[in-house]
Design an enzyme around this catalytic site. Structure first.
Site, PDB file in Angstrom:
ATOM      1  N   ARG A  97      -4.512  39.937  34.737  1.00  0.00           N
ATOM      2  CA  ARG A  97      -5.013  38.723  34.336  1.00  0.00           C
ATOM      3  C   ARG A  97      -6.109  38.919  33.112  1.00  0.00           C
ATOM      4  NH1 ARG A  97      -5.710  38.398  39.970  1.00  0.00           N
ATOM      5  NH2 ARG A  97      -4.420  36.702  40.969  1.00  0.00           N
TER       6      ARG A  97
ATOM      7  N   LYS B 150      -9.171  38.785  41.678  1.00  0.00           N
ATOM      8  CA  LYS B 150      -9.947  37.469  42.140  1.00  0.00           C
ATOM      9  C   LYS B 150     -10.537  37.819  43.674  1.00  0.00           C
ATOM     10  CE  LYS B 150      -7.415  33.610  40.050  1.00  0.00           C
ATOM     11  NZ  LYS B 150      -6.754  32.490  40.378  1.00  0.00           N
TER      12      LYS B 150
ATOM     13  N   HIS C 118      -2.028  34.920  29.587  1.00  0.00           N
ATOM     14  CA  HIS C 118      -1.301  34.427  30.989  1.00  0.00           C
ATOM     15  C   HIS C 118       0.144  34.680  30.646  1.00  0.00           C
ATOM     16  CE1 HIS C 118      -3.171  34.356  35.030  1.00  0.00           C
ATOM     17  NE2 HIS C 118      -2.521  33.626  35.358  1.00  0.00           N
TER      18      HIS C 118
ATOM     19  N   ARG D  90       1.313  38.070  31.480  1.00  0.00           N
ATOM     20  CA  ARG D  90       1.590  38.427  33.451  1.00  0.00           C
ATOM     21  C   ARG D  90       2.926  37.490  33.904  1.00  0.00           C
ATOM     22  NH1 ARG D  90      -1.721  39.278  37.728  1.00  0.00           N
ATOM     23  NH2 ARG D  90      -1.711  37.464  39.342  1.00  0.00           N
TER      24      ARG D  90
ATOM     25  N   HIS E 169      -1.417  38.797  44.619  1.00  0.00           N
ATOM     26  CA  HIS E 169      -1.613  37.624  45.093  1.00  0.00           C
ATOM     27  C   HIS E 169      -1.842  37.820  46.466  1.00  0.00           C
ATOM     28  CE1 HIS E 169       1.363  35.497  42.014  1.00  0.00           C
ATOM     29  NE2 HIS E 169       0.059  35.619  41.668  1.00  0.00           N
TER      30      HIS E 169
ATOM     31  N   TYR F 107       7.998  32.448  41.207  1.00  0.00           N
ATOM     32  CA  TYR F 107       8.839  33.172  40.217  1.00  0.00           C
ATOM     33  C   TYR F 107      10.335  33.201  40.387  1.00  0.00           C
ATOM     34  CZ  TYR F 107       4.489  34.741  38.176  1.00  0.00           C
ATOM     35  OH  TYR F 107       3.154  34.614  37.688  1.00  0.00           O
TER      36      TYR F 107
END
Length: 312
Positions: free
Chosen positions: A155, A179, A244, A247, A270, A279
């Site tokens: 990110r 995150k 992004h 990514r 994630h 995806y």
């Protein structure tokens, strides 16, 4: 308790906890203040005055103003987090968010590059000007930015926060703070290491910890990186580019090659496999395009059957 007081205390608690990014804190603060203003216009200034119909009226008013459903879900998330915080100290408090239904959001697939486009982007000599330009600090730094965004699927906030000590040249990895301040280790490709060596040879002295700095030696911020990537996309691909997108492209290309969704989940950091599963939809979309273009029994194939008549 006044609504404004509750919001201020919640935002401060969120900021001190370190569990949310500055962008999330800012978005929650913006959304909750909008709700507070709406409530005051209705004569509701106390948390105790808010019920489910009040929240429903607010969300409907925002929707009638043209606010997208995806943004409304963010408003809803802010309210849910606020009431979760309030109930931690006051369990008896009524929670009007519970049972409040929200419309479903259509899943929007992320933008991504083809493998050929990714290769073209990573070649500085893709344009005559780039081929003739000397390898100065800025061009070497920008090349490393592209390499790491694509090589390690970072990110932009993770990239901006990298320090020199986060790179393990012997292990071929980089340590990333993602995150929720969750740390993960991701691989770094050989071209990225080559770009790193070239960049470090010209990196100006300045902030010792930061990997990416400006010519004055100050850490490069998220906005600056976004602007550089956008410009590089325009120069090398003829289109603006967002960090992004790299990514998403890296994740999609890895999944296409390996088929290992769990590995891609770890790669992206994630928390749940459901987020990564988007995806797989991208792959299905690509398959549908190829099928329509090439298969004689696709819709396009039915239109072009004259090309096959007499040849079978």
């Amino acid at each position: 308790m006044l609504i404004e007081t509750a919001i201020a205390q919640f935002i401060e608690t969120l900021r001190r906890s370190g569990r949310a990014s500055p962008a999330t804190i800012s978005a929650y603060g913006h959304d909750l203040l909008a709700w507070s203003r709406f409530s005051q216009q209705r004569g509701q200034t106390e948390i105790a005055q808010i019920d489910r119909s009040s929240l429903r009226a607010y969300l409907m008013a925002e929707r009638s103003r043209g606010v997208a459903i995806r943004s409304l879900h963010r408003h809803f998330a802010a309210l849910r987090a606020l009431y979760r915080h309030l109930q931690h100290d006051a369990p008896e408090l009524r929670n009007p968010v519970q049972g409040l239904a929200m419309p479903r959001v259509e899943q929007r697939l992320p933008d991504w590059l083809t493998v050929d486009q990714a290769h073209m982007l990573m070649r500085p000599a893709a344009t005559p000007k780039a081929a003739e330009a000397p390898q100065d600090f800025t061009s070497l730094r920008d090349q490393l930015i592209l390499e790491l965004l694509y090589s390690s699927a970072l990110r932009v906030s993770e990239l901006a926060g990298l320090n020199l000590g986060d790179l393990d040249r012997h292990g071929g990895t980089v340590r990333v703070l993602g995150k929720g301040r969750k740390e993960r280790i991701v691989p770094v490709g050989q071209p990225a290491w080559a770009a790193l060596r070239a960049y470090l040879a010209l990196r100006p002295a300045g902030e010792e910890m930061a990997l990416f700095v400006n010519p004055r030696g100050q850490r490069l911020g998220v906005r600056s990186i976004q602007m550089r990537v956008k410009k590089l996309g325009e120069t090398r691909l003829g289109q603006p580019l967002h960090p992004h997108t790299l990514r998403h492209s890296a994740a999609s290309h890895l999944l296409q090659s390996s088929g290992d969704l769990r590995a891609v989940q770890e790669y992206l950091g994630h928390a749940g496999i459901g987020t990564t599963a988007i995806y797989t939809h991208m792959d299905y979309q690509q398959l549908a395009r190829v099928y329509d273009q090439a298969h004689p029994r696709s819709r396009r194939g039915d239109q072009d059957t004259k090309h096959f008549e007499g040849k079978v």
